[in-house]
Design an enzyme around this catalytic site. Structure first.
Site, PDB file in Angstrom:
ATOM      1  N   TYR A  11      31.898  63.075  34.852  1.00  0.00           N
ATOM      2  CA  TYR A  11      33.277  63.589  34.996  1.00  0.00           C
ATOM      3  C   TYR A  11      33.979  63.721  33.644  1.00  0.00           C
ATOM      4  CZ  TYR A  11      38.277  63.086  36.387  1.00  0.00           C
ATOM      5  OH  TYR A  11      39.632  63.215  36.539  1.00  0.00           O
ATOM      6  N   SER A  73      29.887  52.426  35.453  1.00  0.00           N
ATOM      7  CA  SER A  73      31.336  52.234  35.352  1.00  0.00           C
ATOM      8  C   SER A  73      32.022  51.756  36.632  1.00  0.00           C
ATOM      9  CB  SER A  73      31.979  53.533  34.873  1.00  0.00           C
ATOM     10  OG  SER A  73      31.770  54.537  35.836  1.00  0.00           O
ATOM     11  N   TYR A 137      31.564  44.731  33.824  1.00  0.00           N
ATOM     12  CA  TYR A 137      31.812  46.087  33.310  1.00  0.00           C
ATOM     13  C   TYR A 137      32.691  46.025  32.059  1.00  0.00           C
ATOM     14  CZ  TYR A 137      34.083  50.617  32.858  1.00  0.00           C
ATOM     15  OH  TYR A 137      34.600  51.792  32.348  1.00  0.00           O
ATOM     16  N   PHE A 165      42.865  54.214  30.574  1.00  0.00           N
ATOM     17  CA  PHE A 165      43.465  53.610  31.761  1.00  0.00           C
ATOM     18  C   PHE A 165      42.949  54.426  32.957  1.00  0.00           C
ATOM     19  CE2 PHE A 165      46.103  50.028  30.348  1.00  0.00           C
ATOM     20  CZ  PHE A 165      45.666  50.035  29.030  1.00  0.00           C
ATOM     21  N   ARG A 220      49.342  51.301  38.411  1.00  0.00           N
ATOM     22  CA  ARG A 220      48.383  51.801  37.421  1.00  0.00           C
ATOM     23  C   ARG A 220      48.989  52.955  36.630  1.00  0.00           C
ATOM     24  NH1 ARG A 220      46.518  47.760  38.633  1.00  0.00           N
ATOM     25  NH2 ARG A 220      44.422  47.197  39.332  1.00  0.00           N
ATOM     26  N   ARG A 280      41.549  43.674  46.563  1.00  0.00           N
ATOM     27  CA  ARG A 280      40.191  43.888  46.061  1.00  0.00           C
ATOM     28  C   ARG A 280      39.974  42.907  44.903  1.00  0.00           C
ATOM     29  NH1 ARG A 280      38.662  49.897  44.010  1.00  0.00           N
ATOM     30  NH2 ARG A 280      39.946  49.240  42.260  1.00  0.00           N
ATOM     31  N   ASP A 283      41.298  42.924  40.829  1.00  0.00           N
ATOM     32  CA  ASP A 283      42.333  43.922  40.533  1.00  0.00           C
ATOM     33  C   ASP A 283      43.567  43.253  39.915  1.00  0.00           C
ATOM     34  OD1 ASP A 283      41.186  46.294  41.341  1.00  0.00           O
ATOM     35  OD2 ASP A 283      42.123  46.314  43.331  1.00  0.00           O
TER      36      ASP A 283
HETATM   37  N1  UFG Z   1      42.842  51.269  45.686  1.00  0.00           N
HETATM   38  C1  UFG Z   1      43.181  51.223  47.012  1.00  0.00           C
HETATM   39  N2  UFG Z   1      42.389  51.893  47.905  1.00  0.00           N
HETATM   40  C2  UFG Z   1      41.279  52.603  47.519  1.00  0.00           C
HETATM   41  C3  UFG Z   1      40.942  52.638  46.150  1.00  0.00           C
HETATM   42  C4  UFG Z   1      41.744  51.956  45.257  1.00  0.00           C
HETATM   43  O1  UFG Z   1      44.167  50.594  47.400  1.00  0.00           O
HETATM   44  O2  UFG Z   1      40.597  53.167  48.385  1.00  0.00           O
HETATM   45  C5  UFG Z   1      43.705  50.590  44.710  1.00  0.00           C
HETATM   46  C6  UFG Z   1      42.979  49.578  43.860  1.00  0.00           C
HETATM   47  O3  UFG Z   1      42.923  48.339  44.493  1.00  0.00           O
HETATM   48  C7  UFG Z   1      43.833  49.589  42.602  1.00  0.00           C
HETATM   49  C8  UFG Z   1      44.350  51.021  42.508  1.00  0.00           C
HETATM   50  O4  UFG Z   1      44.186  51.563  43.812  1.00  0.00           O
HETATM   51  O5  UFG Z   1      44.918  48.746  42.757  1.00  0.00           O
HETATM   52  C9  UFG Z   1      43.562  51.873  41.543  1.00  0.00           C
HETATM   53  O6  UFG Z   1      42.181  51.706  41.815  1.00  0.00           O
HETATM   54  P1  UFG Z   1      41.039  52.609  41.167  1.00  0.00           P
HETATM   55  O7  UFG Z   1      39.741  52.145  41.737  1.00  0.00           O
HETATM   56  O8  UFG Z   1      41.389  54.047  41.307  1.00  0.00           O
HETATM   57  O9  UFG Z   1      41.144  52.264  39.623  1.00  0.00           O
HETATM   58  P2  UFG Z   1      41.074  50.846  38.890  1.00  0.00           P
HETATM   59  O10 UFG Z   1      42.449  50.603  38.355  1.00  0.00           O
HETATM   60  O11 UFG Z   1      40.481  49.792  39.707  1.00  0.00           O
HETATM   61  O12 UFG Z   1      39.998  51.169  37.758  1.00  0.00           O
HETATM   62  C10 UFG Z   1      40.241  51.973  36.646  1.00  0.00           C
HETATM   63  C11 UFG Z   1      38.929  52.575  36.175  1.00  0.00           C
HETATM   64  C12 UFG Z   1      37.974  51.484  35.774  1.00  0.00           C
HETATM   65  C13 UFG Z   1      38.630  50.623  34.743  1.00  0.00           C
HETATM   66  C14 UFG Z   1      39.966  50.123  35.218  1.00  0.00           C
HETATM   67  C15 UFG Z   1      40.680  49.416  34.138  1.00  0.00           C
HETATM   68  O13 UFG Z   1      38.375  53.347  37.200  1.00  0.00           O
HETATM   69  O14 UFG Z   1      36.816  52.064  35.228  1.00  0.00           O
HETATM   70  O15 UFG Z   1      40.801  51.205  35.628  1.00  0.00           O
HETATM   71  O16 UFG Z   1      41.284  48.322  34.703  1.00  0.00           O
HETATM   72  F1  UFG Z   1      37.844  49.563  34.474  1.00  0.00           F
END
Ligand code: UFG
Length: 320
Positions: A11, A73, A137, A165, A220, A280, A283
């Site tokens: 991506y 990742s 990771y 981010f 986020r 999760r 987080d």
């Molecule tokens: N979330 C939900 N439902 C979902 C998916 C995600 O509620 O189906 C929440 C997660 O719990 C989190 C937020 O949405 O609170 C964002 O989640 P993402 O999975 O989209 O992204 P992350 O913040 O977990 O992860 C991103 C990058 C990682 C990196 C991280 C840095 O994808 O590679 O930021 O903290 F490590």
């Protein structure tokens, strides 16, 4: 410049490779297609289906630099299979760095992550904040950042790490090709929410509503893939022999999970039902970047900081 883009069928890597080709660089993509797609490699780039441990056979002394995206990742997977993350992300990168040293290639832009910081003490997060990753990771990416600092000093490498981010949206190239998120296992919020609007899922799970945030859901910092990709071209120009620089990359604004879902409802016109789930593991409640350093030093600025525009581009890519 003549450039190797590892992970250029993924991506972020494919969007950066497209911008590099558009800027007139000669690009070779190295990707083992373990998670990437051959058809994501932009036209105009050459493609070597190979792993990082084969980099020495793909690089040669005529290369000016490397943009390094190839990595595992998924945070959750890294907790289940740490050795996969250490061997691919750290072991693979060390093989790449050795290959660069063998051929005298002295410039590297590395795809690092906000996950190197772990649970922040304060927001927005600056590059001076403590790095205490909470999963393999983030730890493997932080180890690469540490190795880059050592290699830069020892071998006169010019290195820049970009700590992403939450990357989202889609990039449309000058030729109209679209570079969008296409993961076999999708864990990210925006694609999961849009999958409901597309009818591919019944509802989206909200992982925790009891965080210390205004609406109880995690906050986020979403950065548009086009802005993120552009930062790599600036970073490439900024590589200085002997130096390793680290920059955060975010839009500087935080949006909660519920806010993201509301924006997706507005953009798609779909009610998008939600199911409240457990937190999760791993987080952090709030992850928002200070991108002040990259703005000041490299002149980068998020041009698509509006979450609506980010979601609209992701949605347009799915529905075209
Ligand atoms: N979330 C939900 N439902 C979902 C998916 C995600 O509620 O189906 C929440 C997660 O719990 C989190 C937020 O949405 O609170 C964002 O989640 P993402 O999975 O989209 O992204 P992350 O913040 O977990 O992860 C991103 C990058 C990682 C990196 C991280 C840095 O994808 O590679 O930021 O903290 F490590």
């Amino acid at each position: 410049m003549k450039l190797l883009v590892t992970g250029g069928a993924g991506y972020v890597g494919s969007a950066v490779a497209a911008q590099l080709v558009e800027a007139g660089h000669e690009v070779t993509v190295l990707d083992d297609l373990s998670t990437g797609h051959a058809d994501a490699v932009p036209p105009g780039a050459s493609f070597a289906q190979a792993s990082l441990t084969d980099a020495a056979g793909v690089l040669d002394p005529s290369f000016d630099g490397v943009l390094h995206f190839a990595a595992r990742s998924l945070v959750g997977e890294s907790v289940q299979k740490p050795s996969l993350y250490w061997s691919n992300n750290l072991g693979g990168t060390l093989a790449l760095l050795e290959a660069m040293r063998t051929h005298g290639v002295r410039r590297i832009v590395f795809s690092s992550t906000a996950a190197t910081y772990g649970e922040p003490e304060s927001t927005p997060i600056t590059e001076a904040d403590p790095t205490r990753p909470t999963n393999p990771y983030g730890a493997s990416k932080l180890a690469v950042d540490t190795a880059l600092t050592a290699f830069a000093g020892l071998h006169d490498l010019g290195a820049v790490s970009l700590r992403y981010f939450n990357v989202a949206g889609a990039y449309t190239g000058a030729d109209g090709r679209v570079y969008a998120e296409r993961h076999a296992v999708e864990t990210h919020l925006i694609p999961n929410v849009l999958a409901v609007a597309l009818g591919r899922r019944d509802a989206v799970s909200v992982f925790g509503t009891d965080y210390p945030t205004p609406d109880g859901t995690c906050v986020r910092d979403y950065v548009h893939i086009a802005d993120l990709a552009r930062a790599h071209l600036l970073a490439l120009d900024a590589c200085r022999p002997g130096d390793h620089m680290i920059y955060n990359l975010g839009s500087g604004a935080g949006f909660s999970v519920q806010e993201v879902i509301s924006v997706c409802r507005e953009v798609t016109g779909h009610p998008i039902p939600t199911v409240i789930g457990e937190r999760r593991p791993g987080d952090p409640a709030v992850l928002v970047a200070s991108s002040e350093r990259i703005q000041r030093e490299l002149g980068w600025k998020a041009e698509h900081a509006d979450l609506r525009a980010i979601v609209a581009d992701a949605w347009a890519a799915l529905t075209r």
